[in-house]
Design a protein around this motif. Structure first.
Motif: not given
Length: 274
Positions: A234-247, A212-222
């Motif tokens: 939180l934004r600077p750390a969250a941007d890096v976190y989000l990219q890491r989670r997307f990968e 369910q990678a696409e659902l994971q991705r969209q849920w994480l983004e929201g």
């Protein structure tokens, strides 16, 4: 009320279906008559109706409520035509503000349903909804309300901060309304219980795996987006976190459990089936 894009609602539908608490259906079926009216509040694209209608016996007349006419059109087109026992299922739509419903509006209704709705309401709106449902003698099946707990594997040091900020965002003041967010299930259970209704609770967690990678991705983004909106630092750390989670999601390495709660409410005169 919040508007949701049909694409998101369709994407999450399989996870919703897998999460819904099937153990609440037998007691509900024991309450319902042979023919009955179901009002689905905030129906979205109709995913709850598609899941529920074929799992309950009896002749069913569904009234789908939403403020969004486009979503109502999607929902009305896709409910099952027959119930669990082969009885007919029909559907009509009604554009309405679900927070304005009162007992008189539910006259002739046996069951009120809603999915992912309670956490978008205020304490006063939930109290009014409980009063309307109990006053009309209806049962209610209120599913997939967020409870604020998220488990991600592998864990990350930023998980707890993002979760806390997201939960605060869910309880934000919006248009003068203080939303219940993760407290909604507890608040609703208390409101119905005070009116003498029988309240049954069940867990209904999303369990999102590598398929369910696409659902994971969209849920994480929201999820991360709401957290950052609530706590911009939180934004600077969250941007890096989000990219890491997307990968991780793309590589099939991420697992997520997003907890929700379901409620079955039976009126004071109703008996829970054994």
């Amino acid at each position: 009320m919040t508007a949701f894009a049909p694409d998101w609602l369709y994407l999450r539908e399989p996870a919703d279906a897998a999460a819904r608490a099937t153990e609440l259906l037998d007691p509900l079926a024991g309450f319902l008559p042979a023919e009955y009216v179901v009002r689905d509040l905030g129906c979205g694209t109709g995913s709850l109706g598609r899941w529920l209608a074929a799992r309950l016996p009896g002749e069913q007349h569904w009234i789908l409520h939403d403020h969004d006419t486009d979503l109502l059109a999607h929902a009305a087109a896709a409910l099952p035509a027959t119930a669990l026992d082969g009885s007919p299922v029909d559907v009509v739509t009604e554009q309405a503000d679900v927070t304005a419903l009162r007992a008189a509006d539910l006259d002739g209704t046996s069951l009120v349903t809603a999915s992912a709705l309670l956490d978008l309401l205020t304490k006063a709106e939930v109290a009014a909804l409980a009063s309307a449902i109990v006053g009309a003698g209806c049962a209610a099946l209120l599913m997939l309300s967020v409870t604020g707990r998220v488990e991600l594997s592998p864990a990350d040091p930023l998980d707890a901060s993002l979760s806390a900020a997201f939960n605060a965002h869910q309880r934000r003041l919006a248009g003068g309304r203080r939303l219940l967010g993760p407290t909604a299930v507890d608040v609703a259970a208390t409101a119905f219980g005070r009116l003498g209704a029988t309240v049954l609770r069940a867990e209904s967690a999303w369990r999102l795996g590598p398929d369910q990678a696409e659902l994971q991705r969209q849920w994480l983004e929201g999820w991360v987006g709401a957290a950052v909106e609530q706590l911009p630092e939180l934004r600077p750390a969250a941007d890096v976190y989000l990219q890491r989670r997307f990968e991780m999601a793309a590589a099939g390495e991420l697992h997520a459990v997003v907890h929700h709660g379901d409620l079955l409410v039976l009126p004071p005169s109703g008996e829970v089936a054994a």
